[in-house]
Design a protein around this motif. Structure first.
Motif: not given
Length: 731
Positions: A309-331
């Motif tokens: 239960h020690r993944r290389p970045d410290g997460r649990d087996w079912e944990e997902i990395r931080p997520i961000s989402a953006e739209v409309g970046l390119l005019p």
């Protein structure tokens, strides 16, 4: 000696023939199914390739258009670069074969599948896997097969194994599976939002369906197989491995546990590796042995840490990395979405076009064009490297196809949305599962562009570490876990079900329990990702980008297509030149008018409608006098269509001569009083307009008039132009 072996793969009977073709190859098998014929050859070099650290396996699928009775398009008239479909088929064959070779083999091994004859009802790809495995089994090349393969469809609530092309059109599942007697090695699937439970059943029953072909291949190897040759392989020296383990195992574990980012971890491990290899600059063989030993220790450490239960970045087996989402970046882009998950970042960009922008396909497939395309780019800076830029490789094409397959079930039909859609996913940073990030970024970009997709799609990559009975199913794997783990399991879908699946397995046994757990864990992760995406944009925008073309769609009678096109395209070109729009005309009478200028599009629409409009009794038209006679005037009321105004109907008084009232070229207002059944002759009245008659009054007066002859739609010559008889064209 010619030998034939027959097996059943699902509902299809397949014959494996050997001894007739390609006698100098190390192994050659001809696969027959219906009218389909594939020649599969395998060869290997006599000597290993020096200075490489990978298995040099090459798998190519060669399309020959003569197989379908076609001559290649273009100027050269011969097959050139492999099509995207051929590249994807080659990848599909490669994936279940590669894990069954000894990883230390360095001899070049080449598998070539040549399509000699194409049956329009037989799908070739899984049969190519079967042929490649059979050719390897009877060759002298060391191979851990045999491998069987099957395609699974789901039609009317029932599984169909190796369905025909026609059956697949009605299927909600397109799953391709390959495996050994004991285990599934590879899965590739597209689906119409099917539940996870159905996929588990499809995998289980599909694996059962390949067993007969595996038995037949074993019999081929026993009866006609060549003795396997010795190939030079390298394995870590036990004493050397023990020494490296004692000196570096704890330090490798510390480096893995204490570094937060991919770059920091790589730097720490590179420093340890450099320390180990110090002083071996003049002894390349020892350097390679030490590097192999270091890699073995590193893999053992990471896998052991994960199981604890020690993944290389410290997460649990079912944990997902931080997520961000953006739209409309390119005019100026029609739609754009940026999706970031941990150190993986993908920018997806949507461009909308017209029907003429569809991709034309020149392959053995019955599909002739694509209106939805997804392209995936993986530049070297995304992994912190510098190397020459080249065109897309097999990996890029494969990842793009997977993302395309994931989104196809939610893309609107042409009737709903008459646009060609191209999505390009630019990988800006990579540390695991950029293909699934491309799915997420593409959903964001399509919604930002105002494309009315039915639901957003998200993707997640699952991993597995298995040692004996202990195992860990990992959500959202990063690059290290993919490289050192036992499974790469990519799942994409909506909230309602799975739309795409790709699985490659490196272990021999994978139970239904593990598969079910991986799919359920992926479903939970997918829902979490969809929630994060909804924070940026939850549904398609109601309006298209102001920079996207506006498409007006008309439906005209098929018989009027020639009228719109005109002789040699003269009429439609005239409309395009006058208005500046783009016009596409389909065989079914669909007319698509595209323009950024709404006024220009409206003008073009009116021009097209005027060309195909039918005269209506009681309707008033402004027409031009095109010919006069003693008994009346012929007036063109619509392009190519005229009618007769009898002299008694030219004015609200008695006219002695037609020329006393009108001349050729005059524009007058007239009412259609009658259209003669059968001939289509049109009778008009100017008096009806001047005196304000009703339709019934006009028809009654018309019946009382003596008519020596009537008007009719003009068909060239002195009577007028009629509908130009030009061939259908797309412009």
């Amino acid at each position: 000696m010619l030998r034939n072996y027959t097996t059943r793969v699902g509902q299809q009977e397949v014959t494996l023939e050997t001894g007739r073709l390609a006698g100098l190859a190390d192994g050659a098998v001809t696969v027959h199914c219906g009218d389909m014929v594939l020649l599969v050859t395998v060869t290997a070099s006599d000597e290993p390739r020096e200075g490489i650290d990978f298995l040099p396996l090459m798998v190519d699928f060669e399309e020959r258009l003569y197989a379908a009775g076609r001559i290649p398009g273009g100027y050269i008239k011969r097959e050139g670069r492999p099509s995207e479909e051929a590249i994807l088929t080659g990848r599909l064959v490669d994936r279940p074969l590669r894990p069954l070779f000894d990883k230390s083999i360095r001899n070049d091994i080449q598998v070539i599948i040549t399509a000699l004859s194409a049956d329009p009802e037989v799908l070739m790809d899984v049969l190519a896997i079967l042929g490649a495995s059979a050719a390897l089994m009877i060759s002298d090349i060391p191979f851990g097969g045999p491998v069987g393969a099957v395609r699974v469809g789901y039609v009317d609530g029932q599984f169909v194994f190796n369905p025909t092309v026609s059956q697949m059109e009605a299927s909600t599942l397109d799953l391709r599976l390959a495996g050994t007697e004991d285990a599934i090695l590879m899965v590739e699937a597209g689906a119409q939002e099917v539940p996870e439970e159905l996929l588990v059943r499809a995998l289980r029953e599909g694996h059962a369906a390949i067993q007969d072909s595996i038995v037949v291949q074993r019999r081929m190897a026993e009866e006609i197989g060549k003795p396997k040759r010795e190939m030079i392989t390298r394995s870590p020296d036990p004493e050397l491995l023990s020494d490296v383990t004692a000196r570096f195992q704890d330090r490798i574990a510390e480096a893995v546990r204490t570094t937060a980012s991919k770059e920091e971890r790589s730097q720490a491990l590179d420093a340890l590796r450099d320390e180990l290899l110090a002083g071996t600059e003049d002894d390349q063989e020892r350097a390679r042995s030490l590097a192999d030993a270091f890699e073995s220790v590193f893999q053992k450490v990471v896998r052991s840490e994960i199981l604890e239960h020690r993944r290389p970045d410290g997460r649990d087996w079912e944990e997902i990395r931080p997520i961000s989402a953006e739209v409309g970046l390119l005019p100026r882009a029609h739609g754009s979405g940026l999706f970031t998950r941990g150190e993986t970042q993908v920018l997806s960009v949507v461009t909308l076009g017209t029907a003429s922008d569809e991709q034309m396909l020149d392959t053995l497939s019955a599909e002739e064009s694509k209106r939805y395309m997804h392209h995936y780019n993986f530049p070297p800076f995304s992994v912190g490297e510098a190397r020459p830029l080249r065109g897309p490789g097999r990996r890029e094409i494969g990842h793009g196809a997977l993302a395309e397959r994931a989104l196809l079930p939610v893309v609107p039909s042409e009737e709903q949305f008459p646009y060609t859609m191209r999505v390009v996913s630019e990988v800006l940073s990579s540390n695991g599962s950029t293909s699934m990030a491309s799915v997420c970024g593409s959903s964001l970009a399509l919604m930002d562009a105002g494309v009315p997709i039915s639901r957003p799609v998200a993707g997640i990559a699952m991993g597995l570490v298995k040692e004996g009975d202990r195992y860990a199913v990992l959500s959202d794997i990063q690059g290290m876990e993919d490289h050192l783990g036992d499974m790469d399991f990519k799942v994409a879908g909506t909230r309602d079900g799975v739309t795409a699946l790709q699985m490659d397995i490196k272990v021999k046994g994978l139970s239904d329990e593990i598969l079910a757990r991986a799919l359920e864990q992926a479903r939970v992760g997918r829902l979490f990702i969809l929630d994060k995406m909804a924070e940026a944009i939850a549904e398609p925008r109601p309006q298209l980008s102001p920079h996207a073309p506006r498409i007006t769609m008309l439906k005209i009678d098929v018989s009027k297509i020639g009228t719109v096109i005109g002789p040699g395209g003269k009429t439609v070109r005239g409309i395009i030149e006058e208005t500046g729009v783009k016009i596409d005309i389909e065989d079914d009478g669909t007319v698509l008018i595209a323009s950024d200028d709404a006024a220009a599009a409206e003008l073009a629409r009116r021009r097209v409608e005027a060309l195909v409009e039918e005269a209506q009794i009681g309707r008033i038209y402004t027409g031009k006098v095109v010919r006069t006679t003693d008994f009346g005037a012929f007036v063109e009321i619509l392009p190519g269509t005229d009618g007769l105004v009898h002299i008694s109907q030219l004015a609200d008084y008695r006219a002695e001569k037609v020329e006393d009232v009108v001349h050729v070229g005059d524009e007058i207002m007239v009412m259609v009083t009658d259209i003669e059944p059968g001939t289509g002759r049109i009778r008009l009245s100017r008096q009806a307009v001047l005196e304000g008659w009703t339709t019934e009054e006009a028809r009654e007066r018309d019946r009382a008039i003596s008519r020596p002859q009537g008007g009719r739609p003009r068909r060239g010559g002195d009577g007028g132009g009629g509908r130009p008889q030009g061939r259908r064209d797309r412009r």
